[in-house]
Design an enzyme around this catalytic site. Structure first.
Site, PDB file in Angstrom:
ATOM      1  N   HIS A   1     -91.076  -8.988  48.364  1.00 53.60           N
ATOM      2  CA  HIS A   1     -92.256  -8.287  47.830  1.00 53.60           C
ATOM      3  C   HIS A   1     -92.641  -8.894  46.490  1.00 53.60           C
ATOM      4  O   HIS A   1     -91.791  -9.354  45.728  1.00 53.60           O
ATOM      5  CB  HIS A   1     -91.967  -6.793  47.668  1.00 53.60           C
ATOM      6  CG  HIS A   1     -93.206  -5.990  47.364  1.00 53.60           C
ATOM      7  ND1 HIS A   1     -94.179  -5.754  48.303  1.00 53.60           N
ATOM      8  CD2 HIS A   1     -93.646  -5.406  46.208  1.00 53.60           C
ATOM      9  CE1 HIS A   1     -95.157  -5.048  47.762  1.00 53.60           C
ATOM     10  NE2 HIS A   1     -94.867  -4.833  46.482  1.00 53.60           N
TER      11      HIS A   1
ATOM     12  N   CYS B   1     -98.868  -8.135  50.402  1.00 52.07           N
ATOM     13  CA  CYS B   1     -98.474  -8.323  49.011  1.00 52.07           C
ATOM     14  C   CYS B   1     -98.705  -9.746  48.514  1.00 52.07           C
ATOM     15  O   CYS B   1     -99.309  -9.966  47.456  1.00 52.07           O
ATOM     16  CB  CYS B   1     -97.025  -7.887  48.803  1.00 52.07           C
ATOM     17  SG  CYS B   1     -95.773  -8.939  49.580  1.00 52.07           S
TER      18      CYS B   1
ATOM     19  N   HIS C   1    -100.016  -4.080  42.850  1.00 49.78           N
ATOM     20  CA  HIS C   1     -99.479  -4.697  44.060  1.00 49.78           C
ATOM     21  C   HIS C   1    -100.051  -4.024  45.294  1.00 49.78           C
ATOM     22  O   HIS C   1    -100.630  -2.935  45.227  1.00 49.78           O
ATOM     23  CB  HIS C   1     -97.946  -4.633  44.060  1.00 49.78           C
ATOM     24  CG  HIS C   1     -97.395  -3.254  44.259  1.00 49.78           C
ATOM     25  ND1 HIS C   1     -96.255  -2.991  45.002  1.00 49.78           N
ATOM     26  CD2 HIS C   1     -97.819  -2.029  43.822  1.00 49.78           C
ATOM     27  CE1 HIS C   1     -95.991  -1.698  44.997  1.00 49.78           C
ATOM     28  NE2 HIS C   1     -96.913  -1.096  44.291  1.00 49.78           N
TER      29      HIS C   1
END
Length: 357
Positions: free
Chosen positions: A320, A272, A332
Site C-alpha cells: 500500500h 493506491c 491515499h
C-alpha cells in the site's frame, strides 16, 4: 392366559430402509461438520469480523499490486512484439528487393542467350568489344555475389527476429496467465469480504466499516466528496518543498472523494499506486505502476524526514502507498468500497518512504 412371547424383529426393506439410511448419513454429516452438538459456528463479534475483513482487503490489495505488475509486464512485452513485427516487415521488404535484384541479373544473363561468360569474351569481334564485355560481366558478377551475400545475411536476420518474436510471444502468454491468476485472487478476496459483511447485523457492519469510508454507491460517492472537502478545510496545509511536490499534493487534494477501484489509474477512480502515479504524473514525473517498484523510484528517506509530496509505504510486502501531505497525514486510495481520503500515516504498519526525483 396371555402370551408373553418376545415380539418378532422387523427388517427394514424398500423405501423404509433407504429413508433410514439417508437420515443416518445426514446425522453423521452434521456431527462431522458442526461437532457433536450439530450447531453452526458462533456469530463473529464486530472486532473479529473487522479483523477478518481487513485481512481479506489487504490480501486483495496485495493481489491487486501483483495484477498491476503483471499487466505492466504484459504491456511491455506486447510493445516489444509490435516492434519486432515492424522490424520483421521492414527486413522482409528489404529481402524482397534483394531477390528482385537477383532476378534482374538473371534476366540480363538470359537475354545474353545463356552463353557462358568465357565463351562470350572469346567471341568478341574486336578488342574494344572484348573489354566492354569483360567489364560488364565483371560488374554483373560482383553485383550477383553482393546480392547473394546480402540475401543470405538478410535471411539469417529474419530468422533471428522470428525466433525473438516467438520467445516474446511465449513470455506474453505467461504474463497473461499470471494476470488472470491475480485477477481471480482479487475477485475471490473481495467476494469473501462481501459475504462476511453480508452475514453481519447492521450494527456490526457499521462498526466494521467505521474506518472504511463511504461505500461505492453514487450517494456514498457524493458523501465521500463532502467529507473529504471538510477534512481538507480542517487540516492546516503544510508547505511543499518544491513546485513539483506542490503540484502532486494539489492533485491529491483535488482527487479527494474519488472512488477506489482496483487496477484503476484514473481519472475518475484509482487504486493506491494508480493514485500516487497520477499525482506525480501531473507534476511531470513518471512513476512505475506498482507499490513495490515505486518505493525504489527516487530517494529513500526516513519517517522523520517526510515532507509533503513524499510517498509513504505500508505493510511488510509493500502493498500500500499514500502521498504525504504534512502534519503526520497522507492522502491515499484505501480499498474497495472506499474513496480517496485523508488519513493518519500511523493508521497502518509503516514500511518506508521515498521522495520522487
Amino acid at each position: 392366559m396371555a402370551s408373553h412371547r418376545k415380539p418378532k424383529e422387523r427388517t427394514l426393506t424398500g423405501s423404509t430402509a433407504r429413508t433410514a439410511a439417508t437420515l443416518a448419513i445426514a446425522g453423521a454429516a452434521s456431527v462431522t461438520m458442526f461437532g457433536e452438538t450439530g450447531h453452526a459456528e458462533p456469530r463473529l463479534t464486530a472486532s473479529e469480523a473487522k479483523a477478518r475483513v481487513d485481512r481479506l482487503y489487504q490480501e486483495a490489495e496485495e493481489a491487486t499490486e501483483r495484477y498491476n505488475g503483471a499487466k505492466e509486464k504484459a504491456g511491455t512485452v506486447q510493445h516489444r512484439i509490435d516492434d519486432l513485427q515492424d522490424e520483421l516487415a521492414r527486413r522482409t521488404e528489404r529481402l524482397n528487393r534483394t531477390r528482385d535484384g537477383l532476378g534482374s541479373i538473371a534476366t540480363a544473363q538470359y537475354r545474353s542467350g545463356g552463353v557462358d561468360p568465357a565463351m562470350q569474351l572469346a567471341l568478341a569481334s574486336s578488342p574494344d568489344q572484348y573489354l566492354e564485355r569483360a567489364g560488364l560481366l565483371d560488374r554483373m558478377s560482383s553485383r550477383q555475389n553482393a546480392a547473394l551475400h546480402a540475401l543470405g545475411s538478410q535471411r539469417r536476420e529474419i530468422e533471428q527476429l522470428r525466433t525473438e518474436a516467438g520467445t516474446e510471444l511465449g513470455e506474453l502468454r505467461r504474463s497473461r496467465a499470471e494476470l488472470a491468476r491475480h485477477k481471480r485472487t482479487v475477485q475471490e478476496r473481495l467476494a469473501a469480504a462481501q459475504r462476511l459483511l453480508d452475514g453481519l447485523t447492521a450494527g456490526q457492519r457499521a462498526a466494521v466499516l467505521a474506518d472504511g469510508g463511504q461505500g461505492a454507491t453514487r450517494s456514498g460517492y457524493r458523501a465521500g466528496r463532502a467529507v473529504a472537502a471538510g477534512s481538507r478545510s480542517a487540516l492546516a496545509p503544510a508547505v511543499a518543498p518544491n513546485a513539483r511536490a506542490a503540484r502532486a499534493v494539489s492533485f491529491a487534494y483535488d482527487s479527494l472523494g474519488l472512488p477506489y477501484v482496483w487496477g484503476a489509474t484514473g481519472p475518475s477512480s484509482y487504486d493506491c499506486s494508480g493514485f500516487t502515479q497520477a499525482a506525480w504524473r501531473s507534476a511531470g514525473v513518471e512513476l512505475p505502476r506498482t507499490t513495490y517498484t515505486q518505493i525504489n523510484a527516487g530517494n529513500r528517506i526516513s519517517r522523520s524526514e517526510l515532507e509533503p509530496g513524499d510517498l509513504v509505504f505500508f505493510y511488510s510486502g509493500i502493498s500500500h502507498v499514500g502521498l504525504y501531505i504534512g502534519n503526520g497525514m497522507m492522502i491515499h486510495a484505501p480499498r474497495t468500497g472506499d474513496v480517496v481520503k485523508i488519513a493518519p500515516v500511523d493508521q497502518m504498519p509503516f514500511a518506508g518512504a521515498t521522495r520522487p526525483a
